[in-house]
Design an enzyme around this catalytic site. Structure first.
Site, PDB file in Angstrom:
ATOM      1  N   LYS A 143       7.575 100.591   7.214  1.00 41.81           N
ATOM      2  CA  LYS A 143       8.392 101.883   6.976  1.00 41.81           C
ATOM      3  C   LYS A 143       9.134 102.271   8.206  1.00 41.81           C
ATOM      4  CE  LYS A 143       9.404 105.407   4.432  1.00 41.81           C
ATOM      5  NZ  LYS A 143      10.653 105.413   5.088  1.00 41.81           N
ATOM      6  N   LYS A 182       2.683 106.138  14.423  1.00 45.71           N
ATOM      7  CA  LYS A 182       2.835 107.257  13.593  1.00 45.71           C
ATOM      8  C   LYS A 182       2.264 107.225  12.206  1.00 45.71           C
ATOM      9  CE  LYS A 182       7.110 108.845  14.444  1.00 45.71           C
ATOM     10  NZ  LYS A 182       8.234 108.999  14.371  1.00 45.71           N
ATOM     11  N   LYS A 198      11.712  99.501  11.948  1.00 45.08           N
ATOM     12  CA  LYS A 198      12.635 100.060  12.142  1.00 45.08           C
ATOM     13  C   LYS A 198      14.044  99.228  11.948  1.00 45.08           C
ATOM     14  CE  LYS A 198      13.726 104.304  13.756  1.00 45.08           C
ATOM     15  NZ  LYS A 198      12.867 105.630  13.288  1.00 45.08           N
ATOM     16  N   THR A 223      11.321 116.701   9.069  1.00 45.54           N
ATOM     17  CA  THR A 223      11.106 116.434  10.364  1.00 45.54           C
ATOM     18  C   THR A 223      10.745 117.675  11.112  1.00 45.54           C
ATOM     19  OG1 THR A 223      12.069 114.349  10.132  1.00 45.54           O
ATOM     20  CG2 THR A 223      11.838 115.104  12.348  1.00 45.54           C
ATOM     21  N   ASN A 255      20.003 116.801  12.561  1.00 44.77           N
ATOM     22  CA  ASN A 255      19.269 116.843  11.258  1.00 44.77           C
ATOM     23  C   ASN A 255      17.856 117.564  11.958  1.00 44.77           C
ATOM     24  OD1 ASN A 255      17.606 116.676   9.222  1.00 44.77           O
ATOM     25  ND2 ASN A 255      17.838 114.456   8.934  1.00 44.77           N
ATOM     26  N   SER A 272       8.961 111.064   3.456  1.00 45.44           N
ATOM     27  CA  SER A 272       9.390 109.912   3.140  1.00 45.44           C
ATOM     28  C   SER A 272       8.329 109.226   1.956  1.00 45.44           C
ATOM     29  CB  SER A 272       9.755 108.981   4.137  1.00 45.44           C
ATOM     30  OG  SER A 272      11.038 109.313   4.473  1.00 45.44           O
TER      31      SER A 272
HETATM   32  P1  NAD Z   1      21.025 113.362  14.349  1.00 43.45           P
HETATM   33  O1  NAD Z   1      21.962 112.307  14.396  1.00 43.45           O
HETATM   34  O2  NAD Z   1      21.186 114.310  13.035  1.00 43.45           O
HETATM   35  O3  NAD Z   1      21.307 114.243  15.665  1.00 43.45           O
HETATM   36  C1  NAD Z   1      21.206 113.731  16.867  1.00 43.45           C
HETATM   37  C2  NAD Z   1      21.739 114.978  17.905  1.00 43.45           C
HETATM   38  O4  NAD Z   1      21.436 114.646  19.326  1.00 43.45           O
HETATM   39  C3  NAD Z   1      22.903 115.552  17.665  1.00 43.45           C
HETATM   40  O5  NAD Z   1      23.277 116.695  17.826  1.00 43.45           O
HETATM   41  C4  NAD Z   1      23.980 114.581  18.751  1.00 43.45           C
HETATM   42  O6  NAD Z   1      24.893 115.230  19.074  1.00 43.45           O
HETATM   43  C5  NAD Z   1      22.732 114.732  19.988  1.00 43.45           C
HETATM   44  N1  NAD Z   1      22.967 113.844  21.015  1.00 43.45           N
HETATM   45  C6  NAD Z   1      23.276 112.569  20.811  1.00 43.45           C
HETATM   46  N2  NAD Z   1      23.291 111.884  22.070  1.00 43.45           N
HETATM   47  C7  NAD Z   1      23.053 112.868  22.910  1.00 43.45           C
HETATM   48  C8  NAD Z   1      22.798 113.178  24.389  1.00 43.45           C
HETATM   49  N3  NAD Z   1      23.215 111.844  25.254  1.00 43.45           N
HETATM   50  N4  NAD Z   1      22.099 114.158  24.844  1.00 43.45           N
HETATM   51  C9  NAD Z   1      22.191 115.261  24.055  1.00 43.45           C
HETATM   52  N5  NAD Z   1      22.077 115.244  22.829  1.00 43.45           N
HETATM   53  C10 NAD Z   1      22.598 114.214  22.283  1.00 43.45           C
HETATM   54  O7  NAD Z   1      19.616 112.778  14.581  1.00 43.45           O
HETATM   55  P2  NAD Z   1      18.335 113.274  14.026  1.00 43.45           P
HETATM   56  O8  NAD Z   1      17.835 112.701  12.904  1.00 43.45           O
HETATM   57  O9  NAD Z   1      18.187 114.752  14.238  1.00 43.45           O
HETATM   58  O10 NAD Z   1      17.229 112.606  15.135  1.00 43.45           O
HETATM   59  C11 NAD Z   1      17.097 113.110  16.555  1.00 43.45           C
HETATM   60  C12 NAD Z   1      15.954 112.459  17.174  1.00 43.45           C
HETATM   61  O11 NAD Z   1      14.691 112.888  16.228  1.00 43.45           O
HETATM   62  C13 NAD Z   1      15.976 111.028  17.183  1.00 43.45           C
HETATM   63  O12 NAD Z   1      15.182 110.428  18.185  1.00 43.45           O
HETATM   64  C14 NAD Z   1      15.244 110.405  15.978  1.00 43.45           C
HETATM   65  O13 NAD Z   1      14.644 109.136  16.316  1.00 43.45           O
HETATM   66  C15 NAD Z   1      13.965 111.439  15.904  1.00 43.45           C
HETATM   67  N6  NAD Z   1      13.516 111.680  14.574  1.00 43.45           N
HETATM   68  C16 NAD Z   1      14.154 112.067  13.528  1.00 43.45           C
HETATM   69  C17 NAD Z   1      13.801 112.095  12.241  1.00 43.45           C
HETATM   70  C18 NAD Z   1      14.707 112.324  11.003  1.00 43.45           C
HETATM   71  O14 NAD Z   1      14.101 112.545   9.856  1.00 43.45           O
HETATM   72  N7  NAD Z   1      15.953 112.712  11.288  1.00 43.45           N
HETATM   73  C19 NAD Z   1      12.487 111.686  12.110  1.00 43.45           C
HETATM   74  C20 NAD Z   1      11.639 111.266  13.232  1.00 43.45           C
HETATM   75  C21 NAD Z   1      12.216 111.507  14.368  1.00 43.45           C
END
Ligand code: NAD
Length: 444
Positions: free
Chosen positions: A78, A102, A114, A198, A229, A373
């Site tokens: 997953k 996790k 992944k 999340t 997100n 999920s």
């Molecule tokens: P996303 O694409 O929706 O948002 C990413 C954000 O980070 C955006 O605001 C972007 O502008 C910003 N960003 C990108 N590069 C950057 C940088 N160099 N410095 C500062 N900000 C930067 O992604 P997301 O889904 O919100 O995921 C964010 C983190 O959370 C990731 O590490 C992801 O693996 C983790 N995560 C997400 C989920 C999920 O369900 N979306 C679940 C578990 C973990």
């Protein structure tokens, strides 16, 4: 034990090695057989594919994609799919490693996986992005499936992309296969509450922990790096609960207001910004926000400055390796909740620990996404769908139970929350690995 990436990828050992070095501390506190340990040393399977895509101007571009199944002892793999210029096999293996722990930590019947494609998705049109997403599924279709390996959104992928992927897999298999992908649009079998899962899971963890540390909405300032997100939704939940969110940032930079930011206004701006409207006029439908929080008119700070702010709670919610040995000494926050995967390097962990800064680890804090999920996958298999309130209640129950269990291990053994989380997960993984017996070892 030091886990090493496979020898065929010698130039990119660092991220997976760094991720897996966290296990070493946990191993002092668990009883794990050598067999189980040996199996956890390497990703079970890593697939690297090239994806040819016909671009809108008629040219052909070939993209590099990956899917890694780190371990599937406790159930099908997953894990999300990331679209980002920095995606490489090492990063995808590390992310699959974290997913393994996790899922075990949250006691979900999944292993860890992944995927990713190396690109800047903002450079593609919507149709190019759809062809690329479908091409990725064509390339990995034999490697995934509702009982083998299940996809989900990650950085720069979203429900729309998941809908395309699920549709492509169903076309290939000639049957509706909603369970191969989670984080889908509601209209295609998605779950209520998945888009904010999340953030809600992180919020559940924080509101369980913070009162124990005498941090309440009225006396707690928060800075959040990453306004996507996860980060933007968590900012909203915290703001609604009365916490003072003083700084947020995105890839362009950050903004700061000591009296607290108006989070709903910032979200509205990002959703309806001039840049966004311009883009919508030039494309069929915009799926990425092209404006930045920096244009909203508050005091501008850099992403580096945001990390060093004097706040009670710091939330990295963007990418990995944001806090390293280079800046860990300058972090002033008292508590860090990791919403991003791997935002703190292992060297930085030591420095933060030595300075008494409490870190709540990614594999716990951001596990709300994979938990809902799992709920989505269960609903797809049953063909029976839950209300948003049911999803929220079940998520809260799981997040609080595993947070409390991890906290209890940390207190009992006087170890960090990160080590306690790995201990908790390793106990479950070790039991499952040993329970499987030795049959796999005799297969040719
Ligand atoms: P996303 O694409 O929706 O948002 C990413 C954000 O980070 C955006 O605001 C972007 O502008 C910003 N960003 C990108 N590069 C950057 C940088 N160099 N410095 C500062 N900000 C930067 O992604 P997301 O889904 O919100 O995921 C964010 C983190 O959370 C990731 O590490 C992801 O693996 C983790 N995560 C997400 C989920 C999920 O369900 N979306 C679940 C578990 C973990």
């Amino acid at each position: 034990m030091t886990i090493q990436a496979p020898a065929h990828n010698p130039s990119q050992l660092s991220l997976l090695s760094d991720a897996s070095s966290r296990l070493e501390k946990a191993l002092h506190h668990v009883v794990l057989s050598n067999d189980a340990l040996g199996r956890l040393r390497f990703p079970k399977a890593s697939l690297s594919v090239s994806i040819p895509v016909r671009m809108d101007d008629g040219s052909l571009r070939v993209f590099q994609g990956y899917r890694v199944r780190y371990d599937d002892t406790r159930g099908p793999g997953k894990g999300g799919v990331r679209y980002h210029p920095h995606v490489c096999l090492d990063e995808v293996q590390s992310l699959a490693f974290w997913m393994t722990f996790k899922c075990a930590l949250l006691n979900l019947p999944f292993g860890g996986a992944k995927g990713g494609i190396t690109l800047n998705p903002k450079e593609l049109s919507r149709h190019e992005l759809e062809r690329l997403s479908r091409g990725y599924i064509d390339a990995i279709a034999d490697f995934i499936g509702p009982d083998i390996d299940i996809l989900a959104p990650d950085v720069y992928t979203n429900a729309m992309v998941m809908g395309w992927m699920m549709d492509q897999y169903s076309i290939i298999k000639r049957k509706a296969s909603p369970g191969v992908v989670t984080g889908k649009p509601l209209a295609l079998g998605g779950s209520q509450g998945r888009d904010t899962a999340t953030a809600m899971g992180a919020y559940n963890v924080m509101t369980h922990i913070l009162p124990k540390l005498d941090q309440h909405p009225g006396n707690t300032t928060v800075a959040i790096q990453g306004f996507g997100n996860a980060g933007a939704a968590l900012a909203t939940f915290l703001h609604q609960a009365g916490y003072r969110v003083v700084a947020v940032s995105d890839s362009e930079g950050g903004i700061y207001a000591s009296q607290g930011l108006d989070i709903p206004k910032i979200r509205e701006y990002k959703r309806d910004s001039p840049g966004e409207r311009l883009r919508q006029r030039h494309s069929i439908q915009s799926i990425y926000c092209h404006d930045t929080v920096c244009n909203i008119g508050e005091e501008i700070i850099s992403n580096g400055d945001l990390l060093k702010l004097d706040v009670d709670v710091l939330i990295p919610a963007a990418l990995e390796n944001q806090i390293t040995a280079a800046n860990a000494g300058e972090i002033q926050a008292r508590y860090i909740f990791e919403v991003a995967n791997g935002p703190i390097s292992s060297a930085a962990d030591e420095i933060l620990d030595g300075r008494g800064i409490l870190v709540f680890p990614d594999i716990l804090v951001n596990a709300g996404g994979v938990t809902v999920s799992y709920f989505e996958w269960v609903q797809n298999r049953n063909g029976f769908y839950w209300t948003e309130a049911e999803v929220g209640d079940r998520l809260n129950t799981k997040m609080v139970a595993e947070t409390a269990a991890t906290w209890a291990i940390a207190q009992e053994k006087s170890i960090s929350m990160r080590t306690a989380a790995y201990v908790h997960a390793l106990n479950r993984l070790g039991e499952a690995l040993d329970a499987k017996g030795t049959q796999d070892d005799y297969l040719s």
